[in-house]
Design an enzyme around this catalytic site. Sequence first.
Site, PDB file in Angstrom:
ATOM      1  N   ASP A  62       0.829  -1.205   0.000  1.00  0.00           N
ATOM      2  CA  ASP A  62       0.000   0.000   0.000  1.00  0.00           C
ATOM      3  C   ASP A  62       0.868   1.263   0.000  1.00  0.00           C
ATOM      4  O   ASP A  62       1.868   1.335   0.730  1.00  0.00           O
ATOM      5  CB  ASP A  62      -0.860  -0.032   1.280  1.00  0.00           C
ATOM      6  CG  ASP A  62      -1.936   1.032   1.304  1.00  0.00           C
ATOM      7  OD1 ASP A  62      -2.795   0.996   0.423  1.00  0.00           O
ATOM      8  OD2 ASP A  62      -1.906   1.880   2.222  1.00  0.00           O
ATOM      9  N   GLU A 111      14.643 -15.614   0.349  1.00  0.00           N
ATOM     10  CA  GLU A 111      15.008 -16.691   1.292  1.00  0.00           C
ATOM     11  C   GLU A 111      13.962 -17.793   1.293  1.00  0.00           C
ATOM     12  O   GLU A 111      14.182 -18.853   1.866  1.00  0.00           O
ATOM     13  CB  GLU A 111      15.103 -16.128   2.719  1.00  0.00           C
ATOM     14  CG  GLU A 111      16.255 -15.180   2.929  1.00  0.00           C
ATOM     15  CD  GLU A 111      16.092 -14.450   4.262  1.00  0.00           C
ATOM     16  OE1 GLU A 111      15.397 -14.961   5.172  1.00  0.00           O
ATOM     17  OE2 GLU A 111      16.652 -13.357   4.388  1.00  0.00           O
TER      18      GLU A 111
END
Length: 594
Positions: free
Chosen positions: A232, A302
């Site tokens: 956002d 990751e």
Amino acid sequence: MTRTTPLTTDDLTAGPLVHTSAGSGEWWRDAVIYQVYPRSFADGNGDGIGDLPGVTSKLDHLKQLGVDAVWLSPFYRSPQKDAGYDVADYRDIDPLFGTLADFDEMLAGAHERGLKIIVDLVPNHSSDQHVWFQEALAAAPGSAARDRYMFRDGRGPEGDEPPNNWQSIFGGPAWTRLAPREDDTPLGPQWYLHLFDTSQPDLNWENREVHEEFEAVLRFWLDRGVDGFRVDVAHGMVKAAGLPDWEGQVSMVEGTVEEGHDQVSDPGAPEDGSTGAGHNGPMFDQDGVHEIYRAWHRVLEEYPGDRCLVAEAWVEPLSRLARYVRPDEMHQAFNFSFLTAPWDAARLRTVVDVSFNTMDAVGAPTTWVLSNHDVVRHVSRLGLATIGTGPLNGIAATDPQPDPVLGLRRARAATLLMLALPGSAYLYQGEELGLPDHTALPDEVRQDPSFFRTAGAEAGRDGCRVPLPWVGGAPGNGFGSTDATWLPQPDVYADLAADRQYGVEGSTYEMYRTALELRRAEKVGASGLSWVESLADSPDVVAFRVADVVVVGNLGTVPLALPAGAEVLVASGDLDSSADTVAVPTDTTVWLRA
Ligand code: NOJ
């Protein structure tokens, strides 16, 4: 009246590629992503507000429709001052929407059906009910707790003027002053910045703890199994040093600057695919934001699978937007230029050209979107004939009303153009039913803070957030088990309900389903695109080749006769058929094999 000479197959010859195939790589490169606005999607407990069990109960609808992924607007713990974009706890579900267990169930249900889930992350501001803000209020000026937000002393000898002249995007000043306390300096109580509502204090992204906290929040949801984040106000987190005064005006469409003209309809707006809104102020699109996204990119890497970050960044021109999706930053950015373009063939072609040029240059997929929870739905926008797109922020009962027939016709044609474009497409819940906005909501039911902060000058965004109709004529049109709906539905929603459209030839739902099936089968999303050369300068027609499909959108007033033998794969409206020709009428798009 039909174009006197029908097109021939030769007329549909493709010119050079303006976009080369992106190949099929990560899923998000060509995904169709469906936005669920949880409070208005489906109500599982009959309280009139949609919730996560409601979403779970409708996963089969989404699977059947043929989308690849779902983006959910915020469902986090929140006082709901801005419908959940005011987050009090980034790691919990608001009781209105259910529990973490409900979330896990929804996620598992989606994954079982092969649907990815993207959640909303709101890092520019928190709720004033967030524990950090409460701590900041309790702490002294200059304290570590205050430093997580944008607190400043006021101007003037008594500090009673706001620190600068910025306005809130929802209207009114962007600064609010605290109540006096004993340890105030001679300048009196401090002020805090809120680019949105007073209940949405801006976080300080110069503070390490803020970075660490949001990386931890990313991991919290990644560990739960989400496939990505819609970020956002991705262009707003870093502000220009010194927070300089600025004379521009931010509009409700975040970050877009009005320069004294109607940015959407102005015929003089630049032909570069942008909205013509111009420059950005010191609160937006600062270079510092990119370091944040590089760090987040590393966090996502990751994790196994292709997790993604999607920027909601209202910046201009598109070359600035492309910076958010450089290879080591976010993966996608909303490209609002298709949404803000007028219903005009040349302007739409320009938007497509510029979008591909700028996004291809950084190796990112282009995204396309026509509706979301912040703008008037495209059925209503395009029904305002004289402008072609209409206001973005909301239509009030006292405003000129859209023509529903024209709007739906154009919206369906626009959708078939959009779904034929390579890249990733975003759908907003209910657009597959052809829903219009509620354009005559009584003021008493409005909830959008922008309505209140502008004293009603802005109708606000409630009209596009009305609860969905699932079963026409049932209480609340089947939104939930009772007749409660947090906003009233317009009468027309009964006839547009999902159950009235399933399996009905020519319904908007079936048009979306067919187009999505073809898009997938033909690998349209990962394809190259070339303009149909003979129509490349047409003032009336948008025509291109993508994968093995020819797409023809007729925005003019004269029907366009198709080559004999052309196979129509899907059409946005009825075609004019005579003994020897099939013609595409005005405001209609077809996908062909020719
Ligand atoms: C953009 C969101 O889409 C909108 O609904 C919200 O009001 C603002 N950002 C503030 O979070």
